[in-house]
Each structure stands twice: as C-alpha cells, then as structure tokens.
Design a protein around this motif. Sequence first.
Motif, PDB file in Angstrom:
ATOM      1  N   TYR B  38       0.807  -1.226   0.000  1.00 35.84           N
ATOM      2  CA  TYR B  38       0.000   0.000   0.000  1.00 35.84           C
ATOM      3  C   TYR B  38       0.845   1.284   0.000  1.00 35.84           C
ATOM      4  CZ  TYR B  38      -3.714  -3.290   1.137  1.00 35.84           C
ATOM      5  OH  TYR B  38      -4.599  -4.338   1.102  1.00 35.84           O
ATOM      6  N   ASN B  41       0.972   4.045  -2.601  1.00 38.09           N
ATOM      7  CA  ASN B  41      -0.335   4.639  -2.898  1.00 38.09           C
ATOM      8  C   ASN B  41      -0.893   5.501  -1.765  1.00 38.09           C
ATOM      9  OD1 ASN B  41      -0.312   3.335  -5.393  1.00 38.09           O
ATOM     10  ND2 ASN B  41      -0.976   1.432  -4.430  1.00 38.09           N
ATOM     11  N   PHE B  44      -2.732   8.931  -2.455  1.00 37.46           N
ATOM     12  CA  PHE B  44      -2.656   8.783  -3.904  1.00 37.46           C
ATOM     13  C   PHE B  44      -3.193   9.980  -4.693  1.00 37.46           C
ATOM     14  CE2 PHE B  44      -4.038   7.341  -8.060  1.00 37.46           C
ATOM     15  CZ  PHE B  44      -2.940   6.612  -8.505  1.00 37.46           C
ATOM     16  N   ASP B  45      -4.429  10.412  -4.376  1.00 34.36           N
ATOM     17  CA  ASP B  45      -5.057  11.457  -5.199  1.00 34.36           C
ATOM     18  C   ASP B  45      -4.340  12.806  -5.080  1.00 34.36           C
ATOM     19  OD1 ASP B  45      -6.825   9.615  -6.085  1.00 34.36           O
ATOM     20  OD2 ASP B  45      -8.579  10.411  -5.040  1.00 34.36           O
ATOM     21  N   ARG B  47      -1.027  12.926  -4.219  1.00 33.61           N
ATOM     22  CA  ARG B  47       0.394  12.688  -4.456  1.00 33.61           C
ATOM     23  C   ARG B  47       0.759  12.634  -5.942  1.00 33.61           C
ATOM     24  NH1 ARG B  47       2.984   7.707  -1.169  1.00 33.61           N
ATOM     25  NH2 ARG B  47       5.158   7.803  -1.861  1.00 33.61           N
ATOM     26  N   TYR B  48      -0.187  12.134  -6.749  1.00 32.54           N
ATOM     27  CA  TYR B  48       0.106  11.965  -8.171  1.00 32.54           C
ATOM     28  C   TYR B  48      -0.836  12.806  -9.021  1.00 32.54           C
ATOM     29  CZ  TYR B  48       2.535   7.891  -6.289  1.00 32.54           C
ATOM     30  OH  TYR B  48       3.343   7.074  -5.559  1.00 32.54           O
ATOM     31  N   ASP B  93       4.762   3.293   3.786  1.00 28.11           N
ATOM     32  CA  ASP B  93       5.360   4.428   3.089  1.00 28.11           C
ATOM     33  C   ASP B  93       6.491   5.030   3.931  1.00 28.11           C
ATOM     34  OD1 ASP B  93       5.562   6.066   0.865  1.00 28.11           O
ATOM     35  OD2 ASP B  93       4.194   7.578   1.670  1.00 28.11           O
TER      36      ASP B  93
END
Lengths: 470, 211
Positions: B38, B41, B44-45, B47-48, B93
């Motif tokens: 995980y 991610n 995620f929204d 970070r990328y 992470d």
Amino acid sequence: MGKTLFEKIWNKHRIKDLPDGSTLLYIDRHLVHEVTSPQAFEGIRLAGYTVRSPHLAVATMDHNVPTTEDRFSIEDPVSRSQVEALRKNCADFGIKLFDIGDDHQGIVHVIGPETGITLPGLTIVCGDSHTSTHGAFGALAFGIGTSEVEHVLVTQTLVQRKPSTIKVEFNGRLGPHIFSKDMVLKMIGIIGTAGGSGSVLEYCGEAVSALSMEARMTMCNMSIEGGARAGMIAPDDTTFSYISSRKRPYAPKGEALDRALAYWRTLPSDADAVFDRSITIDAARIAPQITWGTNPGMVIDIDQPIPEPGFAENYSRSDVENALAYMGLKPGTKMTDVPVDVVFIGSCTNSRIEDLRQAAAILKGRKKAEHVQLLVVPGSHQVRLQAEAEGLDKIFMAAGAQWRYAGCSMCLAMNPDQLQPQQRAASTSNRNFEGRQGKDGRTHLVSPEMAAAAAVNGKFVDIRQWKETS
Amino acid sequence: MKPFTTHTGIVATLNRANVDTDAIIPKQFLKSIKRTGYGPNAFFDWRYTLDGNPNPDFELNQQRFKDRSILVARNNFGCGSSREHAVWALVQDGYQVIIAPGKDMGEKSLPAFADIFRINAAKNGLLVVELSEDQVDEIFGFVERHSGLKATIDLVQQQIVLQVDPPQVFEFEVEPAIKEQLLKGLDDIAQTLRYETDIARFEENHDPLGP
Ligand code: SF4
C-alpha cells in the motif's frame, strides 16, 4: 444512580476490567464483508488460530459487487479475487454467507436489521465504520479495523477503553419534508466531524421517538460522521413491532420473543441517568440540509449561502478555501443555483424501502432533467423485491432512472459505479470526502426527497417550496 | 509486531485538518486481499497527477521530505472510514510517528486523531502523538526554517526532541495500555487468549436476549 442505555449494555458484556484501565468486552454479533476481512482470515491461518464462534458471525458482499443485471461476473480481477476470498473464508471457517444472488444479500448495515440479526441489547461489530447504524435498535454497535476483526474472530471479544456518553436531544416535531437525514446533518454541523470523538451518542426527544425504525437507522448511521464510535436510540414499541414482523428469519419468535421483550423493556436509560455531556436541538427549526464542502460537517440549510472562508463554524480559512476549490464553488453562492450531473439514491444511509418510497413520491409522473444521470440502488435484495412489489421500480424507470441491484454502488465507487472528474452529485449517502464517489467527483449530501427533486429540476432545490421548473 | 522504543528521523509537515482515511488510501487500493503493497499509494489522489507523475504541488512530495519518517498534520487526522489499510499505507510508506494537535474548544478539547484510526495505529506499531495546537504550530515553524529537520521520539520518556540548536523538547501523554503494547511489541490476540478461562466462564452465563 440510574444507568444509561449504553452503560447497561457495556456492563452486561464486561468480561473483565484489565490492569491498564481497558475492558475485555464480549461481542454478540460480528458482521463481515469482503473488503476488511481477507487480511484477518490470512492472519488466522498464519498463526494457526481458529474462529471461536463461527455461528455468531455472518457475512455478505456489498462494497465490490456490481449492481447491474450481470453482477455475477465481476470483470475487475482484483475485486473478483476479494469476493472469492470471502466465499472461501466463510466456507473454510463455517461462517454463514449471504452471497450474490441470495435473497438476503445486500449492504451489511441494511441486511443485519432486516433479517433480525440486529437486536436490542447486543454488542455488534463489523469492520466498517457505519456499524453505528445498528444502534438504532438500542444495541451497542461500532466499527473496527481489520486487526480487531481478527481479534473478534479468534476470541469473540475486544479490548476497549470505555467511551464517554453524550445525550443528543431533539425537542419538538420536524416540519414537512424534513427527515432524520437532516437532523443528523444538522447535528454534525453543530458539533463538527470530531465533536463526538471518544463518545457514544444517545439520541432522544420527541422528534426521535416519532421516527420510524428506518429513519432511526439513517440517524445512527451517520454518528461516525460526527466522530462518535456509536449512536444509540432506546428501544420502544416502534422497535419491537419492527422486530416482531414475520419477515425477519433470525429474530426470536414466540416464547423466546416474549422473554426478550421483557428484557428489552429494561434497557432504556433511567430517568436519573447521568451523561457526560448533552446537547439539545430544536427539531422544529431544522431546514433541509445540504453539504457544500468536503466533509459532512461542512453543511448548511438549503436557503443559506455558502460561507465565506474564515466564517464557517469549526473550520479554518484554509479548510474552507481548500474545500471550495475542490468543489468548484464560490462563497456566497446559493446551492439552489447549482446544477447537478448525477443523482445517487442509495447507500446504508438511505436505501431502505421508506427512502425509496420518498424518492418515488417525488419522481412519480415526472422525468429527470435530460442532462442528469439518476441511479437508484436498493440497499438489499429484499428492498429491491419490496420496491418492485409496490411498483416503485416502474416509477423510477419511467422517470429515466437506472434501477439497480443491491450494493454499496456509488457511495464509495469501489465498483463500476463512479463519478467522473468534476461531475457534481446529489447523493443520499454519508460521505462527501474528496474522491469518495470517484476521483475529483463533487458530492453533496442530501435527503432522498431533496435528491429526487434535484434530478427532476437538474439543480438543487429547497424541497419545502419545490415546484418543477424543467 | 516490532517493539517501538525510540525513533529518530526527518520530519515532514502536511498542513491539513480532517485528513480522512479515504484521502490516506483511496478505495481502489482496498480491493487487495494482502496486507502489503500500500505504501506507494498513500495519499494517492494528492500525491500523483492524473498522468501518474508526482504532483509537484503536494507538500509531501518536496525533495526535502524525501526520507521523512515523522509526519506532522492538523487535527482530526484519520477520520472517516475504519479501513486499517490507511495505517498499513502510512507504515509501508515509511512513517513511524504521526503528530497532530488536539483542538481546544473552550470547555472541551477535541482529540488529534479519530478513534478507530488511533486503535488501528497501535495495532501496527505506528505511534500517534497528540500535542497542543501551539506546540504543533511551533513544529511547523521549525520545519519551515530548517530543511531536513530531524527529531527523536522517545516513547519511554514520552518526549519529542527536535534537533535544532538548542534542542527543543516537547513532552507528550500516551495511554498506558498503548505505551506498553508498543514498547513490548505485543500481539494482542495472544494477550487476550491469556484470559481464556474468563471468556469461557462468561460465555456459560451469558444470555444475549435476557437480563
Ligand atoms: S453503503 Fe457506503 S458507507 Fe455504507 S457500507 Fe457501503 S460503502 Fe460503507
């Protein structure tokens, strides 16, 4: 000194107070779904543990399942493997499963009450924060993480710190077109999304007593959105007649029911019970609620403008700025001027038969606005069958809605039902977090009537003075 | 679980309140039946970008936070869904400690972390530390002024030491049960099974539908 409903249940399930101040608590019912359980079963296998009381657990699949006719073949291989894992885990450990296609499959928080698994006085847990729903029956029900799911499977207990209690009293009566969804959103707006932290809420007062069981479930469901572990409502005749309905295969019957009833009548908080805190809300003054931001506490009356940054209660300037940037909205805007692209009627908050009846009453003989996509997703297969028996499916389809099979659907968009980036939704669900209904999707939480009327008008409306304008 | 006694690492800041578990790990990653994988991610929204590249506007993507293991955020961190995947994602992470402020609301103060998140964190050896709003503001200030700022978190002493000149010390409270669990890296199922006789005796007398 008298005891609260919560204390009575807590005390009855207290196995042992532990030296560190926490309590070992017995769990009566464990609801299991496909998303939060696979790692727990994996842990059990790795450690060589067994499931202590498989008969106290029941499982269903709801989050991942498609809600279309061809729902049996899940295209996404990862979703499919999760559903298959649940099948295997239930078979290997002897847990009752309501599989796709079963008459009782549906959202876990809809089927528990509906089948009679949810009863007053029980401790009920599920690896899902909206387990608070079941508190509507006067049960102590709360969400847990996957490590705790494993703990319950192996030991049938949890180690818990005793929460504090908050009494939430709604005085007076609701106005027309105002629902328990509006009551609970109003409360979250007042206390904020962390206001109930560390606490169990007990809802009471005239307006709460007057609610049906389904409306009470909507209210308890969103307790977690106010940060609370659980919400509860004292069981009363409304509760008892719901449970005694012949449709509930797992509820006690005959003599067992009589005995249980005698016990359940002792559960309500004593008159002299003391709560750690209490708040009072005037139910008669509640207007239809709508969220404008990116958490359920960012909520206003439908006839109020969106707040200016720095003027929203419980939120800092940057909280509001971030939220409005994401939502593509400006301060001062009236929500009744904002168009919608998608209307979602469903989720464990508002997908029961009464919710569908309310939506159908608005949609009857009308059509959705052309640009709107309208999705009606019953919470369980039983709700779907009931709606069809009443002809609600015909009303929905004549209005241009898609009539679906049971599941979580667009509430969390883990299945094929998702918002596209920047699409704006009127949703009867419980969370308007960023990306919740699809990446960059914009969610506004409302009641089923408000959602249905928005579908007809193509923009948000004040349901109290609703006239069709399309 | 690995015991946690002290940890030294780089401090990163995320200036947001009410960071929900949907934001920490979006639902598309919850389809996995595994406990691992995980980390990349997390967030995620944010970070990328849509094309999958690191989003230069996301605070935690700054070069100076590259090797961070301590996260400082705002109040009500981890609210929303009960998904333990959020904790797994943070731990995988590279985060070992999360610091956030309680919110002072007059007569009552709201906790820094949502209830279920706090419990999930303890079960995965992730230390969550609640400080006051003023203290967290101070740390934000130090991080801004000192690139690569390191801190040492000592669970035994219940202290955070920011490695600046002179060192800045913050004391914190921790629930005794959680402290013990983290220090010893205890497996809580094994712990509970020590009470097997109590559970069995309880079950014999327990009537869920009667007094
Ligand atoms: S309907 Fe939504 S909130 Fe309810 S259990 Fe499903 S995903 Fe969770």
